[in-house]
Design an enzyme around this catalytic site. Structure first.
Site, PDB file in Angstrom:
ATOM      1  CG  ASP A  73      -1.998   1.143   1.009  1.00  0.00           C
ATOM      2  OD1 ASP A  73      -3.379   0.367   0.954  1.00  0.00           O
ATOM      3  OD2 ASP A  73      -1.802   2.142   1.159  1.00  0.00           O
ATOM      4  CG  ASN A 120     -12.370  -0.868   3.777  1.00  0.00           C
ATOM      5  OD1 ASN A 120     -12.717  -1.439   5.002  1.00  0.00           O
ATOM      6  ND2 ASN A 120     -11.185  -0.082   3.639  1.00  0.00           N
ATOM      7  N   GLY A 132     -16.019   2.545   3.628  1.00  0.00           N
ATOM      8  CA  GLY A 132     -14.671   3.414   3.270  1.00  0.00           C
ATOM      9  C   GLY A 132     -14.058   2.923   2.049  1.00  0.00           C
ATOM     10  CG  HIS A 186      -8.633  -2.900  -2.284  1.00  0.00           C
ATOM     11  ND1 HIS A 186      -9.435  -2.057  -3.386  1.00  0.00           N
ATOM     12  CD2 HIS A 186      -8.669  -2.212  -1.307  1.00  0.00           C
ATOM     13  CE1 HIS A 186      -9.970  -0.969  -2.473  1.00  0.00           C
ATOM     14  NE2 HIS A 186      -9.502  -1.044  -1.475  1.00  0.00           N
TER      15      HIS A 186
HETATM   16  P1  AMP Z   1      -9.780   1.465   0.219  1.00  0.00           P
HETATM   17  O1  AMP Z   1      -9.840   2.841   1.025  1.00  0.00           O
HETATM   18  O2  AMP Z   1     -10.127   0.544   1.055  1.00  0.00           O
HETATM   19  O3  AMP Z   1     -10.300   1.541  -0.983  1.00  0.00           O
HETATM   20  O4  AMP Z   1      -8.387   1.459   0.070  1.00  0.00           O
HETATM   21  C1  AMP Z   1      -7.395   1.918  -0.992  1.00  0.00           C
HETATM   22  C2  AMP Z   1      -5.889   1.754  -0.816  1.00  0.00           C
HETATM   23  O5  AMP Z   1      -5.376   1.971  -1.787  1.00  0.00           O
HETATM   24  C3  AMP Z   1      -5.570   2.775   0.208  1.00  0.00           C
HETATM   25  O6  AMP Z   1      -5.028   2.151   1.586  1.00  0.00           O
HETATM   26  C4  AMP Z   1      -4.520   3.495  -0.576  1.00  0.00           C
HETATM   27  O7  AMP Z   1      -3.453   4.003   0.200  1.00  0.00           O
HETATM   28  C5  AMP Z   1      -4.130   2.492  -1.516  1.00  0.00           C
HETATM   29  N1  AMP Z   1      -3.594   2.989  -2.957  1.00  0.00           N
HETATM   30  C6  AMP Z   1      -4.129   4.052  -3.554  1.00  0.00           C
HETATM   31  N2  AMP Z   1      -3.337   4.301  -4.573  1.00  0.00           N
HETATM   32  C7  AMP Z   1      -2.177   3.296  -4.457  1.00  0.00           C
HETATM   33  C8  AMP Z   1      -1.182   3.139  -5.577  1.00  0.00           C
HETATM   34  N3  AMP Z   1      -0.984   3.725  -6.530  1.00  0.00           N
HETATM   35  N4  AMP Z   1      -0.167   2.028  -5.081  1.00  0.00           N
HETATM   36  C9  AMP Z   1      -0.638   1.254  -3.958  1.00  0.00           C
HETATM   37  N5  AMP Z   1      -1.730   1.673  -3.110  1.00  0.00           N
HETATM   38  C10 AMP Z   1      -2.356   2.451  -3.458  1.00  0.00           C
END
Ligand code: AMP
Ligand code: ZN
Length: 114
Positions: free
Chosen positions: A30, A87, A93, A100
């Site tokens: 992440d 989520n 959220g 994922h």
């Molecule tokens: P969610 O809020 O459960 O949809 O989680 C999305 C996650 O994606 C968050 O924890 C972000 O930090 C992560 N994220 C967003 N863009 C990237 C990226 N380019 N590479 C890795 N993680 C990412």
């Protein structure tokens, strides 16, 4: 899905710190970690949310959970434990609309979350 961030990571159009890949799933760090270990595990198939899952997705979803178990063990998290979170939509959220699972560990997570 051409405008999906995680599909772009799968297609190597956007870089990511990949820790595991096979024909069904991709796992990468992440970008904004909330714990010493924070890995995202995603299906290579574009499925927007948990609410969109179909019976034929059972194999890949099971594979994600088993991949999380293997990665957690490799990270040394199997003794103290870890959290595996997905989520769903706004109240859950969710910010990236490609399913994922967050594998987080290396610190204590309270339940319910604060
Ligand atoms: P969610 O809020 O459960 O949809 O989680 C999305 C996650 O994606 C968050 O924890 C972000 O930090 C992560 N994220 C967003 N863009 C990237 C990226 N380019 N590479 C890795 N993680 C990412
Ligand atoms: Zn996608």
């Amino acid at each position: 899905m051409s405008d999906c961030l995680f599909c772009k990571i799968i297609n190597k159009e956007i870089p990511a710190d990949v820790v595991y890949e096979d024909e069904l799933v991709l796992a990468f760090k992440d970008i904004n970690p909330v714990a010493p270990t924070h890995i995202l595990i995603i299906p290579k198939k574009h499925i927007p949310t948990l609410a969109d899952l179909q019976p034929e997705d059972a194999e890949v979803m099971g594979h994600i959970v088993l991949t999380a178990k293997e990665l957690a063990a490799k990270q040394g998290l199997d003794e103290n434990g870890y959290r595996l979170v997905s989520n769903c939509k706004d109240d859950g959220g969710q910010t990236v609309f490609h399913i994922h699972f967050h594998l987080v560990g290396g610190r204590y997570f309270a339940w319910p979350p604060g």
